[in-house]
Motif scaffolding. Structure first.
Motif, PDB file in Angstrom:
ATOM      1  N   LYS A   1      -1.027  -0.033  -0.648  1.00  0.00           N
ATOM      2  CA  LYS A   1      -0.593   1.212  -1.294  1.00  0.00           C
ATOM      3  C   LYS A   1      -1.432   1.445  -2.517  1.00  0.00           C
ATOM      4  O   LYS A   1      -1.726   0.517  -3.272  1.00  0.00           O
ATOM      5  CB  LYS A   1       0.867   1.136  -1.679  1.00  0.00           C
ATOM      6  CG  LYS A   1       1.770   1.046  -0.478  1.00  0.00           C
ATOM      7  CD  LYS A   1       3.205   1.005  -0.928  1.00  0.00           C
ATOM      8  CE  LYS A   1       4.125   0.881   0.259  1.00  0.00           C
ATOM      9  NZ  LYS A   1       5.500   0.752  -0.120  1.00  0.00           N
ATOM     10  N   GLN A   2      -1.744   2.725  -2.699  1.00  0.00           N
ATOM     11  CA  GLN A   2      -2.510   3.120  -3.875  1.00  0.00           C
ATOM     12  C   GLN A   2      -1.523   3.412  -5.015  1.00  0.00           C
ATOM     13  O   GLN A   2      -0.443   3.937  -4.804  1.00  0.00           O
ATOM     14  CB  GLN A   2      -3.333   4.376  -3.574  1.00  0.00           C
ATOM     15  CG  GLN A   2      -4.391   4.179  -2.527  1.00  0.00           C
ATOM     16  CD  GLN A   2      -5.529   3.294  -3.045  1.00  0.00           C
ATOM     17  OE1 GLN A   2      -5.811   3.270  -4.235  1.00  0.00           O
ATOM     18  NE2 GLN A   2      -6.139   2.567  -2.135  1.00  0.00           N
ATOM     19  N   PRO A   3      -1.884   3.109  -6.196  1.00  0.00           N
ATOM     20  CA  PRO A   3      -0.981   3.435  -7.304  1.00  0.00           C
ATOM     21  C   PRO A   3      -0.871   4.941  -7.460  1.00  0.00           C
ATOM     22  O   PRO A   3      -1.829   5.672  -7.241  1.00  0.00           O
ATOM     23  CB  PRO A   3      -1.621   2.774  -8.502  1.00  0.00           C
ATOM     24  CG  PRO A   3      -3.004   2.435  -8.122  1.00  0.00           C
ATOM     25  CD  PRO A   3      -3.057   2.427  -6.636  1.00  0.00           C
TER      26      PRO A   3
END
Length: 157
Positions: A142-144
């Motif tokens: 997951k990307q921030p």
């Protein structure tokens, strides 16, 4: 023959014997041979010395040829021995070369194996041993999320 005809031949002499010719001719021939031997021995004496000298030189040459043949045989034997020794030396050097080549291959294989183990351990310490669960993810990471825009506050208030 002329001497016989002048001194001894008597044509119509009934006492003349057949053997007289033979004996007279034999004496004349013997006398002439002795005369010729003395005359020719003077000139042939020098030739006999030359012949003996040539004979001595030929004997020396034959001895030298035999010695040369023996020396050639010794040289041929030494050459064959040297050739055999050189072939043996070549075979031994080839086998030693192969032995050292395999020794080098084993050394580099051992060093390569140690390097791979060290790399495995270093990566494993980072990602978790033994199967690297922290580094390999079955799904996308997951990307921030970017920060939300909300009320903005200024420092001057």
């Amino acid at each position: 023959m002329d001497e016989y005809l002048l001194n001894y031949y008597q044509p119509m002499n009934p006492t003349h014997l057949d053997c007289e010719l033979k004996n007279t001719m034999k004496a004349i021939i013997t006398q002439q041979e002795s005369t010729l031997r003395t005359v020719y021995s003077r000139s042939y004496g020098a030739v006999d010395g030359d012949i003996e000298e040539v004979r001595g030189i030929m004997n020396d040459n034959i001895d030298k040829i035999l010695t040369r043949g023996e020396n050639l045989d010794v040289l041929i034997n030494k050459t064959q021995t040297l050739n055999t020794t050189a072939n043996s030396f070549r075979r031994r050097t080839v086998s030693i070369k192969r032995k050292f080549w395999w020794s080098n291959v084993k050394f580099f294989a051992l060093v390569g194996g140690i390097v791979l183990v060290v790399i495995y351990l270093l990566v494993g310490l980072e990602c978790g041993l033994p199967f690297y669960q922290r580094c390999t993810h079955p799904s996308k990471p997951k990307q921030p999320e970017p920060p939300k825009k909300g009320p903005q506050f200024s420092l001057s208030e």
